[in-house]
Design an enzyme around this catalytic site. Structure first.
Site, PDB file in Angstrom:
ATOM      1  N   PRO A  88      52.074  35.047  46.087  1.00 31.96           N
ATOM      2  CG  PRO A  88      52.338  32.984  47.137  1.00 31.96           C
ATOM      3  CD  PRO A  88      52.749  33.762  45.932  1.00 31.96           C
ATOM      4  CD  GLU A 115      59.215  24.592  47.242  1.00 28.06           C
ATOM      5  OE1 GLU A 115      58.707  24.893  48.332  1.00 28.06           O
ATOM      6  OE2 GLU A 115      58.620  23.935  46.375  1.00 28.06           O
ATOM      7  NE  ARG A 153      35.468  40.762  32.055  1.00 25.16           N
ATOM      8  CZ  ARG A 153      34.491  41.453  32.595  1.00 25.16           C
ATOM      9  NH1 ARG A 153      34.761  42.448  33.405  1.00 25.16           N
ATOM     10  NH2 ARG A 153      33.234  41.164  32.326  1.00 25.16           N
ATOM     11  CG  ASP A 168      31.821  43.383  34.655  1.00 29.74           C
ATOM     12  OD1 ASP A 168      30.954  42.933  33.914  1.00 29.74           O
ATOM     13  OD2 ASP A 168      32.985  43.641  34.322  1.00 29.74           O
TER      14      ASP A 168
HETATM   15  N1  ADE Z   1      52.063  32.418  42.698  1.00 24.75           N
HETATM   16  C1  ADE Z   1      51.735  31.352  43.458  1.00 24.75           C
HETATM   17  N2  ADE Z   1      50.605  31.573  44.128  1.00 24.75           N
HETATM   18  C2  ADE Z   1      50.189  32.840  43.787  1.00 24.75           C
HETATM   19  C3  ADE Z   1      49.089  33.650  44.161  1.00 24.75           C
HETATM   20  N3  ADE Z   1      48.167  33.242  45.028  1.00 24.75           N
HETATM   21  N4  ADE Z   1      49.000  34.881  43.622  1.00 24.75           N
HETATM   22  C4  ADE Z   1      49.937  35.311  42.759  1.00 24.75           C
HETATM   23  N5  ADE Z   1      51.001  34.608  42.383  1.00 24.75           N
HETATM   24  C5  ADE Z   1      51.130  33.372  42.884  1.00 24.75           C
END
Ligand code: ADE
Length: 248
Positions: A88, A115, A153, A168
């Site tokens: 993330p 974590e 794709r 798309d």
């Molecule tokens: N791992 C956990 N959350 C994630 C996300 N939002 N994007 C990529 N990998 C992740």
């Protein structure tokens, strides 16, 4: 295009990869996906892949040794391709990023769990970090599948129609307009007459206008970044669009 996925949950990939379009893409040789279990590169009796964080605190941290060994074994030293960590904290995944990554013949995807993972994986092993959105999942497996799907794709032939992914939503910088199929009337709701008119010119113009309208309604900021013709601009202005003046 060749994908190597490094994960602690190898079993979650096959059901999705072995269905529908991605299944066919593998059968036809457009993509191949090798899923590697990081646990196979542990050396202790219990195949431990995580440990407590230095400095205390909750949660477990993914150990560096098995991840380094797995990736170096499969991808080589120096690495034969980009090594992407799904996290993330990575750069946001967009259609532009998908197009960029699709230029590579091979990609390695590392899926985090627990974590977090030891910072040395981030600083000394991976070459790129990708996030699929501003929310946190339990691991990088679903993000990795999303990346494989979005890239596959884009490969000519995978979608099996002549336009492929060109129309798309997002590919053209606009959202796609509505689609209809039979029946021509369903519970009193009719398919727009223009789509049944057989006039390809009119259908093309209607589709363009619907894409512009939908983008204006839902994602007006996209209109500032996409190429618009004079006709597009005139249509949008009639719909109340006010172009932002971009100051450089
Ligand atoms: N791992 C956990 N959350 C994630 C996300 N939002 N994007 C990529 N990998 C992740």
């Amino acid at each position: 295009m060749h994908f190597d996925i490094f994960t602690l949950l190898p079993d979650v990939f096959r059901p999705y990869l072995n269905s529908s379009i991605l299944k066919r893409a593998q059968e036809n040789g457009h993509i191949d996906v090798n899923v590697h279990n990081i646990r196979d590169w542990t050396h202790d009796k219990h195949h431990v892949t995580d440990d407590n964080p230095y400095g205390g605190g909750g949660g477990m941290v993914m150990k560096p040794e098995p991840v380094f060994e797995a990736v170096e074994d499969v991808i080589g030293i120096p690495p034969a391709c980009p090594i992407i960590l799904m996290t993330p904290q990575g750069r946001p995944f967009t259609q532009d990023v998908a197009n960029e990554l699709a230029q590579h013949p091979r990609l390695a995807l590392v899926c985090g769990r627990y974590e977090g993972l030891d910072e040395r994986i981030r600083t000394h092993l991976v070459t790129d970090e990708i996030s699929i959105g501003d929310y946190v999942l339990t691991g990088g497996e679903l993000p990795a599948l999303i990346l494989v799907d979005a890239l596959a794709r884009l490969i000519p032939g995978v979608l099996g129609d002549e336009n492929g992914a060109a129309n798309d939503s997002h590919a053209s910088g606009l959202l796609e307009g509505p689609h209809y199929t039979r029946p021509p009337e369903f519970r009193g709701w009719e398919v727009p007459a223009v789509l049944r008119s057989g006039d390809h010119g009119k259908v093309g113009q209607w589709r363009r206008e619907q894409a512009l309208l939908r983008t204006l309604e839902r994602r007006p900021e996209m209109l500032e970044k996409t190429e618009l013709s004079k006709k597009d601009r005139e249509f949008l202005k009639k719909q109340g669009w006010q172009q932002k003046v971009v100051s450089e």
